[in-house]
Design a protein around this motif. Sequence first.
Motif, mmCIF file in Angstrom:
data_model
loop_
_atom_site.group_PDB
_atom_site.id
_atom_site.type_symbol
_atom_site.label_atom_id
_atom_site.label_comp_id
_atom_site.label_asym_id
_atom_site.label_seq_id
_atom_site.Cartn_x
_atom_site.Cartn_y
_atom_site.Cartn_z
ATOM 1 N N ALA A 126 -16.895 26.842 3.207
ATOM 2 C CA ALA A 126 -16.648 26.500 1.811
ATOM 3 C C ALA A 126 -15.200 26.076 1.668
ATOM 4 O O ALA A 126 -14.305 26.660 2.279
ATOM 5 C CB ALA A 126 -16.938 27.685 0.898
ATOM 6 N N MET A 152 -15.533 23.759 -5.767
ATOM 7 C CA MET A 152 -15.905 24.256 -4.447
ATOM 8 C C MET A 152 -16.992 23.386 -3.855
ATOM 9 O O MET A 152 -17.917 22.965 -4.558
ATOM 10 C CB MET A 152 -16.404 25.702 -4.506
ATOM 11 C CG MET A 152 -16.807 26.253 -3.125
ATOM 12 S SD MET A 152 -17.315 28.016 -3.138
ATOM 13 C CE MET A 152 -18.950 27.879 -3.897
ATOM 14 N N VAL A 193 -19.618 23.479 -0.459
ATOM 15 C CA VAL A 193 -20.126 24.254 0.680
ATOM 16 C C VAL A 193 -20.818 23.282 1.627
ATOM 17 O O VAL A 193 -21.651 22.467 1.204
ATOM 18 C CB VAL A 193 -21.116 25.352 0.221
ATOM 19 C CG1 VAL A 193 -21.643 26.131 1.428
ATOM 20 C CG2 VAL A 193 -20.449 26.294 -0.773
ATOM 21 N N GLN A 196 -17.091 32.820 -4.928
ATOM 22 C CA GLN A 196 -17.324 33.737 -3.809
ATOM 23 C C GLN A 196 -18.765 34.234 -3.785
ATOM 24 O O GLN A 196 -19.360 34.376 -2.707
ATOM 25 C CB GLN A 196 -16.360 34.921 -3.896
ATOM 26 C CG GLN A 196 -14.929 34.587 -3.500
ATOM 27 C CD GLN A 196 -14.054 35.827 -3.487
ATOM 28 O OE1 GLN A 196 -14.016 36.581 -4.449
ATOM 29 N NE2 GLN A 196 -13.347 36.036 -2.394
ATOM 30 N N ALA A 220 -20.857 31.434 -2.476
ATOM 31 C CA ALA A 220 -20.602 31.276 -1.032
ATOM 32 C C ALA A 220 -21.310 32.365 -0.237
ATOM 33 O O ALA A 220 -21.913 32.098 0.814
ATOM 34 C CB ALA A 220 -19.096 31.317 -0.778
ATOM 35 N N VAL A 232 -21.845 31.662 3.760
ATOM 36 C CA VAL A 232 -20.602 31.013 4.180
ATOM 37 C C VAL A 232 -19.815 31.960 5.080
ATOM 38 O O VAL A 232 -19.619 33.132 4.750
ATOM 39 C CB VAL A 232 -19.753 30.614 2.953
ATOM 40 C CG1 VAL A 232 -18.336 30.254 3.357
ATOM 41 C CG2 VAL A 232 -20.413 29.444 2.226
ATOM 42 N N THR A 256 -14.083 30.666 3.988
ATOM 43 C CA THR A 256 -13.707 29.922 2.783
ATOM 44 C C THR A 256 -12.250 29.510 2.903
ATOM 45 O O THR A 256 -11.381 30.351 3.135
ATOM 46 C CB THR A 256 -13.903 30.770 1.519
ATOM 47 O OG1 THR A 256 -15.289 31.126 1.398
ATOM 48 C CG2 THR A 256 -13.481 30.002 0.279
#
Length: 553
Positions: free
Chosen positions: A27, A38, A40, A88, A91, A96, A99
């Motif tokens: 991410a 953001m 991903v 978060q 993610a 993920v 990050t």
Amino acid sequence: MVNLIGQEQVSFDNDPTDTADKEHILAAIDIGTNSIHMVVVRIQPALPAFTIIDREKDTVRLGDRSQETGDLTPEAMARAIAALRRCQEVAKSLNVEQTIAVATSAVREAPNGREFIKRIEAELGLFVNLISGQEEARRIYLGVLSGMEFNNQPHIIIDIGGGSTELILGDSHEPRSLSSTKVGAVRMTAEFVKTDPISNSEFVYLQAFVRGQLERAVEELKVQLQPGEIPRLVGTSGTIETIAIIHAQEKLGFIPSPLTGYQVSLKEIKELINRWRKLSYAQRAVIPGMSDRRSEIIIAGAVILQEAMILLGIDSVTLCERSLREGVIVDWMLTHGLIEDRLRYQNSVRERSVIKIATKYGVNLEYSDRVAKFAVSLFDQTQGLLHNWGKRERELLWAAAMLHSCGHYISHSSHHKHSYYLIRNGELLGYTETEVEIIANLARFHRKSSPKKKHDSYQNLPSKKYRQIVSQLSALLRLAVALDRRQIGAIQQFKCEYQPNIMELHLHLQPSQSDDKCVLELWSLDYKKDVFEAEYNVKLIAHLDPADVAIVN
């Protein structure tokens, strides 16, 4: 051929050892002046390519700073923290594994920006890299290259953010020009738009100010164009995307997907501006494709685009949906050796940037290269014995060694302090703000006083870990400088012999000339060893071995 084009099926501490062998889900978060974005992605090293699997956006307006102090406001910081927490959560739901977060103009300029970054880390466990305007431009360039084919032809990229506008000139290879100017949609709206709808006098003043601010960056960019070259203009960011969406809906009756490649002419942009500036925020907000928050800042953003196009003499802009966030991903791939063709030059961007700064400030490259080799040799030979720093820290030590004497450009007196200033403001590319701060501190403490809490530069480092890096590696740099005290390459090589039972480190030095007793180098080592001995809790003993005795490191 790197398969990064059209893939819309598409911190400081990372150093994975199996990067090239497996897929990764990463991410990238862009903490901007207007919004937090953001993306991903799933990285496929075998291609190599990345597939975008999710995008998130939240308008938090960090750029709405205190008019009295310039600080980020408590309300804006709270909105940003909440948005980052949501990022978060998303993610985590997508598995993920890492990050990468970067902060730009608003955080960069706010007096309490660093405190905000520390707060993010404390509350969310998220480390945020604060990047310079030029580094932001470089990563935007990488992001656009991942989404469009330039075919080795010159392209100008314009990215209009909330607090700054980046202009980049490139042609698939190394960027020829990178600039960041403090004109952004949020900043210009806050400073110049006080009426709703905007009055004629405010609009005229806004146009004039924006043009004046952009002139220098445009002229510097034009100098890099070859005779006869006609560049294409590529636009990124929410402002230009909004213009393209509304234009497409009105002209075509639908929004192309993907939107990358969609063109809008300067004439059509002027027409949209003239229509929108007669409307209030509320009236603009109901235009299909215009969000409530975008309607507040669209006039200033569109004026920036218009004035840039006029100055550049370009009559149309082509949209690219990729920008800084995707550039952060590409930069990660480059750093981890996953891209080896037309972007391969970026692998050495750090090294070339250091050499460029050293040359700019008249550094003796032959001398600094010797010091750098000594420094990394000390690092390598004591790794696992006296310290456990890795590849990234080694690179920062090398850069500091190459630049440690650049302060002579200002004055011989206190040149270590001048080196700190020049490095901090030298626009080193490829480095995060924290990494630049570390390099500058390493150079600052290569002589005179060792780093202490009373030193502001040392206290600027964001955590105890980074202060420890500076304390330990600056002690190595001091010894490396001492080893070439006369700056003639008197020491050819050396070997470290660590005796842990008696806590001694023996330096076996081999002179370049058999009849050279290297008295000044030995004296300098003895003079500078106190800081090293205190930092590593060892006694340093230097020996001069005969020149004809081979030393095996």
